[in-house]
Enzyme design. Sequence first.
Site, PDB file in Angstrom:
ATOM      1  N   GLU A 173      22.668  -8.634  24.049  1.00  0.00           N
ATOM      2  CA  GLU A 173      21.349  -8.498  24.672  1.00  0.00           C
ATOM      3  C   GLU A 173      20.468  -7.715  23.702  1.00  0.00           C
ATOM      4  OE1 GLU A 173      21.591  -6.983  28.850  1.00  0.00           O
ATOM      5  OE2 GLU A 173      23.717  -6.903  28.388  1.00  0.00           O
ATOM      6  N   ASP A 414      31.908  -9.620  34.513  1.00  0.00           N
ATOM      7  CA  ASP A 414      31.058  -8.753  33.702  1.00  0.00           C
ATOM      8  C   ASP A 414      31.880  -7.961  32.686  1.00  0.00           C
ATOM      9  OD1 ASP A 414      28.738  -7.550  32.844  1.00  0.00           O
ATOM     10  OD2 ASP A 414      28.197  -6.721  34.794  1.00  0.00           O
ATOM     11  N   GLU A 463      24.885 -14.749  31.028  1.00  0.00           N
ATOM     12  CA  GLU A 463      23.865 -13.756  30.693  1.00  0.00           C
ATOM     13  C   GLU A 463      23.571 -13.885  29.191  1.00  0.00           C
ATOM     14  OE1 GLU A 463      22.697  -9.119  31.592  1.00  0.00           O
ATOM     15  OE2 GLU A 463      24.767  -9.591  31.146  1.00  0.00           O
ATOM     16  N   GLU A 469      17.120  -6.686  34.267  1.00  0.00           N
ATOM     17  CA  GLU A 469      17.825  -5.429  34.544  1.00  0.00           C
ATOM     18  C   GLU A 469      17.360  -4.310  33.611  1.00  0.00           C
ATOM     19  OE1 GLU A 469      21.899  -5.550  31.939  1.00  0.00           O
ATOM     20  OE2 GLU A 469      21.936  -6.635  33.833  1.00  0.00           O
TER      21      GLU A 469
END
Length: 665
Positions: A173, A414, A463, A469
């Site tokens: 990310e 996750d 993701e 988030e």
Amino acid sequence: MKKNLLTLSFLLIVISALAQKQFVLESPDRKLKVDITIGKAVEYKISHAGDVMLLKSPISLTLGDGQVFGVNPGLSGSTKKTIDQIIDAPVYKRAKIKDNYNELTLKFRNDYNIVFRAYDDGIAYRFETSKKSPFIVENEQVVFNFPAECKAYIPYVRNKESSLEKQFYNSFENVYTHSRLSEWDTERLAFSPLLVEGVNGKKVCIVEADLIDYPGMYLYNGNKSNSLIGVFAPYPKDVKQGGHNMLQGEVQSRESYIAKFDQSAKFPWRAIIVSENDKELVDSDMVYKLAAPNQIGDCSWIKPGKVAWDWWNDWNLYDVDFKTGINNDTYKYYIDFASENGIEYIILDEGWSVNLAADLYQVIPDINLSELVTYAKKRSVGLILWAGYYALNKDIEGISKHYSEMGIKGFKVDFMDRDDQLMVDFHYKAAEITAKYKMLIDYHGTYKPTGLQRTFPNVINFEGVYGLEQMKWSGLETDQVTYDVTIPFIRQVAGPVDYTQGAMRNATRDNYHPVNSEPMSQGTRCHQLAEYVVFESPLNMMCDSPSNYLKEKECLDFISQTPTVWDQTIALSGEIGKYVSIARQKGDVWYVGAMTNWDERDLELDLSFLGMGEFQAEIFKDGANANKVARDYKREIISIPTNKKIKIKMAQGGGFIARIYKIKT
């Protein structure tokens, strides 16, 4: 004497040229071409309509026994074929995909092939081997030599560490750094997809596909040149439990090689997508087309849809007579909310299982799962459980069997945060086992998709994106709005995004600040609404509190009624980092979404795809004061003009969304 030396030099050049073998493979439309040279090495060069996109770039694969595929190769033959077919896509942005390419297979002695494919929008290649005994891969040479100084959109790993191990351990990310390749931060790796600006406004997007039982590819430029090289995490030697709530696998040491195999293997596709204009990237199917076909057969049990989600809004409800939190009363409220508004699922995110135990059989005392499943089933709502990687990996089969028999519909997994061979194998294994028990799987905390969603359509989302988030804790240095109009052209080329949109608290650039318990988004309300069309997301989160949605019934109704998979997708217009507009069709209804960066923007949308007839649209547009009050919007019913063109105006960080339907006469 000089004359003799010149003659000898000339003869050596001729002999060398004759020793090389040349192959050319063109796309079906003949615009895109790959030239392949086989001499002491295998090299390829890519051009598009005469423009050089990649200079000669070598490829090879080094095995543990010293053999190197692609170096001093012994070519034994070659074959060509053309494929023109339709792929059925049960959970995707279009129901049917045209799959048309020319393929060249180069066959070499020592049991290996190199396969090249030329599509109208890209070139791909992969190694294959038919070895019958175990072998290891020491390394793979992946090189992209660009013809001139160029700029790129670079998603660096977030861990700026001198240790490669710490960079291999990351959540994939990050925002994009738009800079010249020669300005590369040599202390950092980047991950794909990565976009490079070519000549005449063309773009080159580097992706990989069909990543199975092999480490994912990072990209690096250590010498500040116009070249990128592939880097791969070595095979884990020692892994211990640790990290977030003891749910991660932390690599303590690694082997000297990147992968090991029992026998024959097909290695991942390295794909170079070439676009003439930015909007073509939004429409790309390259990764899906290159992936291995559906392995589970009947997909009728796979139900995409919306999810009422608890974690982003911190389980915050108001106007209720119970204390909210991770308990049955709170989740029954979420279930009632979902049922009354046609929302297919709710997620029980982190906290339902005993903390630090990494044991998915241990449920906290405040949760009665069987009771919740029964309650939800009566109201036609499915339950999905959040699962930490380490806990699920301890017993994927038993956990899947146990919870599928209870009535749970799937897992949101996750904190994988790696893509070495062991972790990539986990993704495949978990997809295969959960499919056996007819369970969905949403990979959070993971690398970008590489086509596993085609191979196992129960893998319904990924993701690997800098999603909403981040607004719970990121400060003003984060420009989420610009990122939002960048990822459709880069990250989303790889596949769907678990971005977790739907904020009802919206902020202008000046008013935004991070709040963990009552978070907000950057940009307008219509920017958030448009994300439900612009972002591809078959399992699509509604991140905000049910209490907030119930105060915003017009927006709630529009979100809950918007599909998450589509019959057709058309990229209308866009420019990377500035704006994007997309049309998607489900049945007889079209949805159009548009978003802009922090610049106000006027657009004319060409809706000629609607065809003949009269049409109306329900639209949501930025309100007159949206530049000051980001939640300001206006809903209207409009008629689509006969020329099928409409003009829209978006505020700073704004958006637009429309639901278009034919007027029945």
